[in-house]
Design a protein around this motif. Sequence first.
Motif, PDB file in Angstrom:
ATOM      1  N   VAL A  25     -47.463  12.712  -4.133  1.00 56.04           N
ATOM      2  CA  VAL A  25     -47.634  11.258  -3.976  1.00 56.04           C
ATOM      3  C   VAL A  25     -48.894  10.770  -4.652  1.00 56.04           C
ATOM      4  CG1 VAL A  25     -46.292  11.021  -1.857  1.00 56.04           C
ATOM      5  CG2 VAL A  25     -48.750  11.419  -1.726  1.00 56.04           C
ATOM      6  N   ASN A  26     -48.860   9.492  -5.021  1.00 54.19           N
ATOM      7  CA  ASN A  26     -49.974   8.877  -5.734  1.00 54.19           C
ATOM      8  C   ASN A  26     -50.347   7.547  -5.083  1.00 54.19           C
ATOM      9  OD1 ASN A  26     -51.844   9.032  -7.800  1.00 54.19           O
ATOM     10  ND2 ASN A  26     -50.599   7.806  -9.197  1.00 54.19           N
ATOM     11  N   GLU A  27     -50.177   7.462  -3.780  1.00 58.74           N
ATOM     12  CA  GLU A  27     -50.553   6.256  -3.049  1.00 58.74           C
ATOM     13  C   GLU A  27     -50.921   6.659  -1.622  1.00 58.74           C
ATOM     14  OE1 GLU A  27     -47.328   3.603  -1.265  1.00 58.74           O
ATOM     15  OE2 GLU A  27     -46.258   4.496  -2.942  1.00 58.74           O
ATOM     16  N   LEU A 104     -39.713   8.817  -5.185  1.00 58.52           N
ATOM     17  CA  LEU A 104     -39.673   7.700  -6.114  1.00 58.52           C
ATOM     18  C   LEU A 104     -38.464   6.800  -5.849  1.00 58.52           C
ATOM     19  CD1 LEU A 104     -41.196   6.510  -8.547  1.00 58.52           C
ATOM     20  CD2 LEU A 104     -39.671   7.818 -10.019  1.00 58.52           C
ATOM     21  N   ASN A 107     -39.209   4.047  -3.632  1.00 61.08           N
ATOM     22  CA  ASN A 107     -40.332   3.210  -4.100  1.00 61.08           C
ATOM     23  C   ASN A 107     -41.681   3.695  -3.592  1.00 61.08           C
ATOM     24  OD1 ASN A 107     -38.778   1.403  -5.661  1.00 61.08           O
ATOM     25  ND2 ASN A 107     -38.142   0.365  -3.788  1.00 61.08           N
ATOM     26  N   ILE A 108     -41.816   5.008  -3.475  1.00 66.36           N
ATOM     27  CA  ILE A 108     -43.095   5.617  -3.148  1.00 66.36           C
ATOM     28  C   ILE A 108     -43.678   6.113  -4.458  1.00 66.36           C
ATOM     29  CG2 ILE A 108     -44.241   7.508  -1.927  1.00 66.36           C
ATOM     30  CD1 ILE A 108     -41.998   7.220   0.227  1.00 66.36           C
ATOM     31  N   ASP A 109     -44.900   5.707  -4.747  1.00 70.05           N
ATOM     32  CA  ASP A 109     -45.540   6.051  -6.007  1.00 70.05           C
ATOM     33  C   ASP A 109     -45.855   7.554  -6.044  1.00 70.05           C
ATOM     34  OD1 ASP A 109     -46.645   5.638  -8.535  1.00 70.05           O
ATOM     35  OD2 ASP A 109     -48.633   5.192  -7.712  1.00 70.05           O
ATOM     36  N   ASN A 111     -47.113  11.020  -8.590  1.00 72.89           N
ATOM     37  CA  ASN A 111     -47.862  11.413  -9.773  1.00 72.89           C
ATOM     38  C   ASN A 111     -46.894  11.592 -10.938  1.00 72.89           C
ATOM     39  OD1 ASN A 111     -49.379  12.888 -11.725  1.00 72.89           O
ATOM     40  ND2 ASN A 111     -50.756  13.572 -10.089  1.00 72.89           N
ATOM     41  N   ALA A 112     -47.186  10.946 -12.051  1.00 73.59           N
ATOM     42  CA  ALA A 112     -46.280  10.950 -13.217  1.00 73.59           C
ATOM     43  C   ALA A 112     -46.008  12.346 -13.763  1.00 73.59           C
ATOM     44  CB  ALA A 112     -46.847  10.062 -14.313  1.00 73.59           C
TER      45      ALA A 112
END
Length: 115
Positions: A25-27, A104, A107-109, A111-112
């Motif tokens: 995750v990124n958020e 994703l 809609n959970i951010d 890490n790309a």
Amino acid sequence: MSLVEVEKVIIVEGKSDKKKILTVVNEPLEIICTNGTISMAKLDELIDELYDKDVYILVDADDAGDRLRKQFKREFPEASHLYIDRAYREVATAPDQHVASVLLSANIDVNAKFL
């Protein structure tokens, strides 16, 4: 220093599931571990605590996870349910890329680098 109000909560079974999610995750979000089961008292407490947040259920694709998911569907119908592929069985052992795509889709951010 101000605290960030976390709007999203993911409920998982164990600490290894939590670690897996934290890697992708990124958020900011809260991750709650049930340790495989949850009492009605604890569930009622969670419902009161989380009534104004976006709640996601991500449990293993096995019998214990299915039982826990049914309990949440019955007692916490507004929660969103996320599913890992049954081929991986456990959230903790699923590939990072798979867990990232599941998150994703809600809609959970993430890490790309995992996409």
